[in-house]
Design a protein around this motif. Sequence first.
Motif, PDB file in Angstrom:
ATOM      1  N   THR A   8       1.205  -1.096   0.540  1.00 19.96           N
ATOM      2  CA  THR A   8      -0.084  -0.252  -0.370  1.00 19.96           C
ATOM      3  C   THR A   8       1.385   1.145  -0.074  1.00 19.96           C
ATOM      4  OG1 THR A   8      -0.060  -0.904   2.447  1.00 19.96           O
ATOM      5  CG2 THR A   8      -1.868  -1.076   1.019  1.00 19.96           C
ATOM      6  N   THR A  32      -0.353  -0.512  -5.415  1.00 23.84           N
ATOM      7  CA  THR A  32      -1.619   0.311  -4.852  1.00 23.84           C
ATOM      8  C   THR A  32      -1.169   1.794  -4.355  1.00 23.84           C
ATOM      9  OG1 THR A  32      -1.933  -0.025  -2.170  1.00 23.84           O
ATOM     10  CG2 THR A  32      -2.768  -1.916  -4.011  1.00 23.84           C
ATOM     11  N   HIS A  56      -3.388  -1.076  -8.189  1.00 25.32           N
ATOM     12  CA  HIS A  56      -4.622  -0.849  -8.287  1.00 25.32           C
ATOM     13  C   HIS A  56      -5.142   0.617  -7.422  1.00 25.32           C
ATOM     14  CE1 HIS A  56      -8.680  -1.739  -6.959  1.00 25.32           C
ATOM     15  NE2 HIS A  56      -8.985  -3.097  -8.232  1.00 25.32           N
ATOM     16  N   LEU A  58      -6.426   2.538  -4.228  1.00 27.23           N
ATOM     17  CA  LEU A  58      -6.263   2.019  -3.403  1.00 27.23           C
ATOM     18  C   LEU A  58      -6.520   3.294  -2.201  1.00 27.23           C
ATOM     19  CD1 LEU A  58      -7.056   0.023  -0.611  1.00 27.23           C
ATOM     20  CD2 LEU A  58      -5.396  -0.768  -0.736  1.00 27.23           C
ATOM     21  N   LEU A  69     -10.717  -4.023  -4.009  1.00 26.40           N
ATOM     22  CA  LEU A  69      -9.555  -4.345  -4.289  1.00 26.40           C
ATOM     23  C   LEU A  69      -9.223  -5.873  -3.643  1.00 26.40           C
ATOM     24  CD1 LEU A  69      -6.476  -3.906  -4.404  1.00 26.40           C
ATOM     25  CD2 LEU A  69      -5.651  -3.572  -2.111  1.00 26.40           C
TER      26      LEU A  69
END
Length: 236
Positions: A8, A32, A56, A58, A69
């Motif tokens: 993340t 992310t 992706h 997030l 996700l």
Amino acid sequence: MQKVAIVTGANRGLGFETCRQLAKRDIQVILTSRDEAQGKAAVEKLQAEGLEVVSHPLDVTSAESIEHLTQFIRNQFGRLDILVNNAGIARDPLGDPESSIFNTKVSTIHETMETNLHGPLLLCQALIPLMKEHQYGRVVNVSSGAGQLSDMNTGFPAYRMSKTALNALTRIFANELEGTNILVNSVCPGWVRTDMGGPNATRSVEQGVETIVWLATLPDDGPTSGFFRDRQPIDW
């Protein structure tokens, strides 16, 4: 079977380099980022190096974003092996009047906790069940020595409290997952030259991620419920 990892807050700094180092170990990495365009740009850099990384979007403070996700991982890969909770913010910089606990606004504490604590909590709740399906998981919570109760000091109150709470989260999840081969640890990367750490920090990004990557790739008999710096346990 190739392992799958999520990092993340990974469009820059520690998160970006963690993605690079994990991908170099033949791990499929999902990078992310809250900003979708920045995440895609970061992935393009790593793909240009021949690394298996996808992006992706997030927002770790959004349960809906985390659910999207989770469904993406399940549909695209069918498994998850590694979660690096790296996304974090610091809203009480040194020199600001709010760096004193007497002046800290509750709104600053709330905003910091939402990203640095609630985000990792929601992600663990959503994604560890995927790890349980294959009896394997590594969770790395990127904390800070600023959250050590054994060396608690003044300054950065919201940030300090959020990292202390994140360490508590590590211990609670690790305890509940005992015997499952899902290892949960906290890491202090040290003072690193990132946007948050600043140009005067003593460590390079490569040095900062070394212990993160080590914890993300621990063997089955590796430690859990620990707090580490430079691959060595440190006090809570």
